[in-house]
Write an enzyme that holds these catalytic residues in place. Sequence first.
Site, PDB file in Angstrom:
ATOM      1  N   GLN A   2      71.216  42.640  74.805  1.00 19.84           N
ATOM      2  CA  GLN A   2      70.856  44.021  74.481  1.00 19.84           C
ATOM      3  C   GLN A   2      72.088  44.785  74.018  1.00 19.84           C
ATOM      4  O   GLN A   2      72.707  45.507  74.787  1.00 19.84           O
ATOM      5  CB  GLN A   2      70.255  44.671  75.734  1.00 19.84           C
ATOM      6  CG  GLN A   2      69.658  46.012  75.519  1.00 19.84           C
ATOM      7  CD  GLN A   2      68.300  45.934  74.877  1.00 19.84           C
ATOM      8  OE1 GLN A   2      67.468  45.133  75.264  1.00 19.84           O
ATOM      9  NE2 GLN A   2      68.064  46.767  73.899  1.00 19.84           N
ATOM     10  N   PHE A   3      72.468  44.628  72.734  1.00 19.98           N
ATOM     11  CA  PHE A   3      73.655  45.317  72.237  1.00 19.98           C
ATOM     12  C   PHE A   3      73.482  46.834  72.270  1.00 19.98           C
ATOM     13  O   PHE A   3      74.465  47.580  72.335  1.00 19.98           O
ATOM     14  CB  PHE A   3      74.023  44.837  70.826  1.00 19.98           C
ATOM     15  CG  PHE A   3      73.169  45.409  69.726  1.00 19.98           C
ATOM     16  CD1 PHE A   3      73.580  46.534  69.036  1.00 19.98           C
ATOM     17  CD2 PHE A   3      71.961  44.820  69.373  1.00 19.98           C
ATOM     18  CE1 PHE A   3      72.804  47.074  68.023  1.00 19.98           C
ATOM     19  CE2 PHE A   3      71.179  45.336  68.368  1.00 19.98           C
ATOM     20  CZ  PHE A   3      71.602  46.472  67.689  1.00 19.98           C
ATOM     21  N   THR A   4      72.247  47.313  72.288  1.00 19.14           N
ATOM     22  CA  THR A   4      72.025  48.763  72.282  1.00 19.14           C
ATOM     23  C   THR A   4      72.443  49.437  73.588  1.00 19.14           C
ATOM     24  O   THR A   4      72.481  50.667  73.656  1.00 19.14           O
ATOM     25  CB  THR A   4      70.547  49.101  71.973  1.00 19.14           C
ATOM     26  OG1 THR A   4      69.717  48.524  72.967  1.00 19.14           O
ATOM     27  CG2 THR A   4      70.150  48.599  70.587  1.00 19.14           C
TER      28      THR A   4
END
Length: 151
Positions: free
Chosen positions: A78-80
């Site tokens: 989950q880079f966000t």
Amino acid sequence: MRAVVQRVSRAQVSVDAEVVGAIGTGFLVLLGATHSDTLADVRVIADKLINLRVFEDEAGKMNLSLQQVAGSVLTVSQFTLYADVRRGRRPAFVEAMAPEPASALVDAFVEHIAAAGIPVQTGRFGAMMQVELLNSGPVTILLESREGVLL
């Protein structure tokens, strides 16, 4: 490294309508990495997760760990989690680690969990995923490390 940990009764992740990972009782972990993260950060987050006592015992108290309830982990990259929305309305992701090294750290996290004897499933790194879960409690915990230390 950041992890959003949700205690679940069940969770699954799909890519193009195909289920690629699914678990029953355990943790859904949304995992993100930033530029300075190393294997030390992976170990800190994974060890905390393995031993986190948030499952109910016979008295209804959050007192049992993932291993004690024979739980599983579903890990979704989950880079966000490193979105910066302080300016404007469109998130900036400059603090998120580049895909190749981030993928290696996510893999190391999964290996660390599996080495502890905990069943682990994953999403597909970099893919558009649909995540479904039944949050138990609800219990949601944010874990964050910085240079191998839990904050």
